[in-house]
Design a protein around this motif. Structure first.
Motif, PDB file in Angstrom:
ATOM      1  N   VAL A   1       0.857  -1.174   0.000  1.00 48.85           N
ATOM      2  CA  VAL A   1       0.000   0.000   0.000  1.00 48.85           C
ATOM      3  C   VAL A   1       0.900   1.233   0.000  1.00 48.85           C
ATOM      4  CG1 VAL A   1      -1.827   1.241   1.187  1.00 48.85           C
ATOM      5  CG2 VAL A   1      -1.733  -1.256   1.323  1.00 48.85           C
ATOM      6  N   GLY A   2       0.709   2.072  -0.991  1.00 50.07           N
ATOM      7  CA  GLY A   2       1.508   3.280  -1.107  1.00 50.07           C
ATOM      8  C   GLY A   2       2.695   3.051  -2.026  1.00 50.07           C
ATOM      9  N   LEU A   3       2.571   3.489  -3.251  1.00 47.98           N
ATOM     10  CA  LEU A   3       3.640   3.288  -4.231  1.00 47.98           C
ATOM     11  C   LEU A   3       4.269   4.621  -4.632  1.00 47.98           C
ATOM     12  CD1 LEU A   3       2.068   0.491  -6.425  1.00 47.98           C
ATOM     13  CD2 LEU A   3       3.913   0.264  -4.756  1.00 47.98           C
ATOM     14  N   GLY A   4       4.659   5.382  -3.606  1.00 49.56           N
ATOM     15  CA  GLY A   4       5.496   6.555  -3.833  1.00 49.56           C
ATOM     16  C   GLY A   4       6.920   6.063  -4.034  1.00 49.56           C
ATOM     17  N   ARG A   5       7.895   6.886  -3.716  1.00 52.67           N
ATOM     18  CA  ARG A   5       9.282   6.475  -3.990  1.00 52.67           C
ATOM     19  C   ARG A   5       9.718   5.293  -3.138  1.00 52.67           C
ATOM     20  NH1 ARG A   5      12.565   8.970  -0.123  1.00 52.67           N
ATOM     21  NH2 ARG A   5      11.250  10.414   1.008  1.00 52.67           N
ATOM     22  N   VAL A   6       9.251   5.196  -1.879  1.00 49.39           N
ATOM     23  CA  VAL A   6       9.662   4.098  -1.004  1.00 49.39           C
ATOM     24  C   VAL A   6       8.949   2.799  -1.386  1.00 49.39           C
ATOM     25  CG1 VAL A   6       9.849   3.322   1.384  1.00 49.39           C
ATOM     26  CG2 VAL A   6      10.111   5.744   0.847  1.00 49.39           C
ATOM     27  N   GLY A   7       7.632   2.859  -1.517  1.00 46.86           N
ATOM     28  CA  GLY A   7       6.873   1.667  -1.910  1.00 46.86           C
ATOM     29  C   GLY A   7       7.291   1.151  -3.269  1.00 46.86           C
ATOM     30  N   THR A   8       7.604   2.065  -4.189  1.00 45.27           N
ATOM     31  CA  THR A   8       8.054   1.655  -5.524  1.00 45.27           C
ATOM     32  C   THR A   8       9.391   0.957  -5.447  1.00 45.27           C
ATOM     33  OG1 THR A   8       6.813   3.422  -6.592  1.00 45.27           O
ATOM     34  CG2 THR A   8       8.660   2.502  -7.830  1.00 45.27           C
ATOM     35  N   ALA A   9      10.314   1.487  -4.647  1.00 42.93           N
ATOM     36  CA  ALA A   9      11.627   0.844  -4.487  1.00 42.93           C
ATOM     37  C   ALA A   9      11.460  -0.554  -3.895  1.00 42.93           C
ATOM     38  CB  ALA A   9      12.532   1.695  -3.603  1.00 42.93           C
ATOM     39  N   PHE A  10      10.555  -0.690  -2.924  1.00 40.50           N
ATOM     40  CA  PHE A  10      10.311  -1.995  -2.305  1.00 40.50           C
ATOM     41  C   PHE A  10       9.706  -2.972  -3.318  1.00 40.50           C
ATOM     42  CE2 PHE A  10       8.212  -4.995   0.598  1.00 40.50           C
ATOM     43  CZ  PHE A  10       9.239  -5.228   1.502  1.00 40.50           C
ATOM     44  N   LEU A  11       8.730  -2.499  -4.078  1.00 45.82           N
ATOM     45  CA  LEU A  11       8.119  -3.328  -5.119  1.00 45.82           C
ATOM     46  C   LEU A  11       9.167  -3.778  -6.131  1.00 45.82           C
ATOM     47  CD1 LEU A  11       5.733  -4.567  -6.689  1.00 45.82           C
ATOM     48  CD2 LEU A  11       5.357  -2.293  -7.699  1.00 45.82           C
TER      49      LEU A  11
END
Length: 148
Positions: A9-19
């Motif tokens: 949940v939350g695909l900003g810069r942190v969530g995107t990096a994790f994904l």
């Protein structure tokens, strides 16, 4: 179904990096079942390109026990309790909602790179928390503590 099915949940810069890190790992035991991101972000596009379902909170809750872990990268302190409440209302005690601290630990096991901070730093998170508590009147006044 994979051994461990995740939602992000939350695909900003942190969530995107994790994904991206999870996609790069390509572990056959881990499935990225869905993501939640209301805005058009690079992470949402990445999820779409990889065939990952994009849902809203209610749809995630309806998935029930097919989701093992939800990683919360929203940066919103109210989000996790809200989602946990919705899961509890449907008697789902299986799905765990993890904040970014748990995700950082998992990231450290997966990568030598640094995961960006949601708040910029833990000190910024502390400042944000104190400011929010102060606005809610939940902090004792400085004057009262000096008089004691």
């Amino acid at each position: 179904m994979k051994d461990h099915n995740l939602a992000i949940v939350g695909l900003g810069r942190v969530g995107t990096a994790f994904l991206q890190q999870l996609l790069d790992k390509q572990d056959e035991r881990i499935g990225i079942r869905c993501v939640i991101e209301p805005d058009d972000t690079a992470g949402k596009l990445l999820a779409r390109e990889n065939g990952i379902e994009i849902v809203d909170v209610d749809e995630l809750v309806e998935m029930g026990m097919s989701i093992d872990v939800v990683f919360d990268f929203t940066g919103d302190v109210a989000f996790r309790p809200m989602l946990e409440g919705k899961l509890a209302s449907v008697h789902n005690s299986h799905t765990s909602v993890c904040n970014s601290n748990i995700a950082r630990f998992i990231w450290a096991l997966m990568s030598d790179d640094c995961l960006p901070e949601v708040h910029g730093s833990k000190y910024q998170a502390l400042a944000d928390m104190l400011l929010e508590r102060g606005m809610e009147g939940d902090l004792p006044s400085v004057k009262a503590s000096q008089e004691s």
